[in-house]
Motif scaffolding. Structure first.
Motif, mmCIF file in Angstrom:
data_model
loop_
_atom_site.group_PDB
_atom_site.id
_atom_site.type_symbol
_atom_site.label_atom_id
_atom_site.label_comp_id
_atom_site.label_asym_id
_atom_site.label_seq_id
_atom_site.Cartn_x
_atom_site.Cartn_y
_atom_site.Cartn_z
ATOM 1 N N VAL A 99 0.834 -1.197 0.000
ATOM 2 C CA VAL A 99 0.000 0.000 0.000
ATOM 3 C C VAL A 99 0.867 1.245 0.000
ATOM 4 O O VAL A 99 0.646 2.203 -0.742
ATOM 5 N N ALA A 100 1.896 1.237 0.865
ATOM 6 C CA ALA A 100 2.771 2.403 0.954
ATOM 7 C C ALA A 100 3.437 2.673 -0.380
ATOM 8 O O ALA A 100 3.568 3.820 -0.813
ATOM 9 N N GLN A 101 3.875 1.610 -1.073
ATOM 10 C CA GLN A 101 4.498 1.785 -2.372
ATOM 11 C C GLN A 101 3.484 2.241 -3.407
ATOM 12 O O GLN A 101 3.770 3.090 -4.243
ATOM 13 N N ALA A 132 -6.383 0.819 -4.005
ATOM 14 C CA ALA A 132 -7.373 -0.243 -4.193
ATOM 15 C C ALA A 132 -6.716 -1.574 -3.826
ATOM 16 O O ALA A 132 -5.652 -1.915 -4.324
ATOM 17 N N LEU A 133 -7.382 -2.310 -2.955
ATOM 18 C CA LEU A 133 -6.860 -3.583 -2.456
ATOM 19 C C LEU A 133 -7.762 -4.711 -2.947
ATOM 20 O O LEU A 133 -8.967 -4.698 -2.730
ATOM 21 N N ALA A 134 -7.197 -5.690 -3.641
ATOM 22 C CA ALA A 134 -7.947 -6.854 -4.118
ATOM 23 C C ALA A 134 -7.269 -8.108 -3.573
ATOM 24 O O ALA A 134 -6.090 -8.353 -3.858
ATOM 25 N N LEU A 135 -7.997 -8.866 -2.774
ATOM 26 C CA LEU A 135 -7.450 -10.059 -2.138
ATOM 27 C C LEU A 135 -8.264 -11.290 -2.518
ATOM 28 O O LEU A 135 -9.474 -11.213 -2.679
ATOM 29 N N ALA A 180 -12.623 -7.146 -2.176
ATOM 30 C CA ALA A 180 -12.154 -5.902 -2.780
ATOM 31 C C ALA A 180 -12.413 -4.759 -1.814
ATOM 32 O O ALA A 180 -13.443 -4.714 -1.132
ATOM 33 N N GLY A 181 -11.468 -3.841 -1.738
ATOM 34 C CA GLY A 181 -11.642 -2.711 -0.831
ATOM 35 C C GLY A 181 -10.607 -1.652 -1.094
ATOM 36 O O GLY A 181 -9.981 -1.602 -2.162
ATOM 37 N N GLU A 182 -10.429 -0.788 -0.107
ATOM 38 C CA GLU A 182 -9.426 0.257 -0.233
ATOM 39 C C GLU A 182 -8.683 0.395 1.083
ATOM 40 O O GLU A 182 -9.173 -0.019 2.137
ATOM 41 N N ALA A 183 -7.483 0.950 1.004
ATOM 42 C CA ALA A 183 -6.659 1.132 2.196
ATOM 43 C C ALA A 183 -6.070 2.532 2.195
ATOM 44 O O ALA A 183 -5.699 3.066 1.147
ATOM 45 N N ARG A 184 -6.002 3.105 3.396
ATOM 46 C CA ARG A 184 -5.410 4.435 3.562
ATOM 47 C C ARG A 184 -4.471 4.362 4.763
ATOM 48 O O ARG A 184 -4.898 4.363 5.914
#
Length: 239
Positions: free
Chosen positions: A14-16, A57-60, A223-227
């Motif tokens: 996420v940081a990258q 955007a995070l997809a797992l 699916a989601g998002e990360a901050r």
């Protein structure tokens, strides 16, 4: 290995990703979780992609094939009950398909108690075997995974069939089975259990669905998002 390993990896990605780089892959990570003293292994992998400012955007994908293989003892620990003067239920076999259809072979008995000669005697009023087929649909509820359950069919003859189809007993069994599977999946996919609350809030689940991993293997797509800020990432990495 705990789920924190996967979260650390995801957090680093996420940081990258927040630097505006290309989509990054989260390589497969194996995690073992105990469900009612039953070790279940999952494999998690996915991608992190730049999204709106400050988010990614995070997809797992979570491989739940091991849960399928051990579903009967896991579900039995959640659902089985034995009331001496009431209902007794045992799950004898349970399977779930990638489409979310769960089939459970159950044995149900109802006992009533009467007093005679100063003793309480339990007498079986009805009992037998049945097959209950339930459709489970995953959804997002309060930023977690929930399952809606709908009975597709009940195969049982005579009085046991009437009991299993009744609203009082049938609906209760349906809900118990759904709650048991939901509890197992929530424990296996709790992406925030190892994180401080303020960091856990940085991950928002948007959609969730079952998927076929091939040969009938159950996968769960999230699916989601990360901050996550740089300071939050340092807190995670220091745990």
């Amino acid at each position: 290995m705990r789920l924190l390993t996967a979260l650390l990896l995801a957090a680093a990605c996420v940081a990258q990703a927040q630097t505006g780089g290309p989509t990054l892959k989260i390589p497969p990570v194996k995690v073992s979780v105990n469900l009612d003293q039953q070790p279940i292994q999952i494999t998690l992998w996915g991608t992190v992609s730049p999204a709106a400012s400050g988010t990614s955007a995070l997809a797992l994908t979570v491989d739940l094939g091991d849960l399928q293989e051990h579903l009967t003892p896991v579900l039995a620990a959640q659902v089985n009950r034995s009331d001496r003067c009431g209902d007794r239920l045992s799950v004898e076999h349970a399977v779930i398909t990638p489409s979310g259809v769960l089939t459970a072979n159950v044995n149900f008995e109802r006992y009533g108690c009467v007093k005679a000669f100063g003793k309480e005697i339990a007498k079986r009023l009805v009992g037998g075997h049945g097959v209950i087929e339930i459709s489970l649909t995953p959804s997002v509820e309060e930023n977690g995974i929930a399952l809606a359950a709908e009975v597709r069919r009940v195969d049982a003859d005579g009085s046991i069939g009437e009991v299993l189809r009744s609203r009082s007993v049938g609906d209760s069994i349906r809900q118990d089975i759904a709650d048991g599977v939901q509890s197992a999946i929530q424990k296996l996919t709790n992406l925030k259990s190892a994180l401080p609350a303020e960091i856990g809030k940085a991950v928002t689940i948007q959609t969730v669905e079952f998927a076929d991993g091939g040969s009938g293997r159950l996968w769960l797509n999230i699916a989601g998002e990360a901050r996550l800020t740089a300071d939050q990432l340092r807190v995670v990495a220091g745990r």
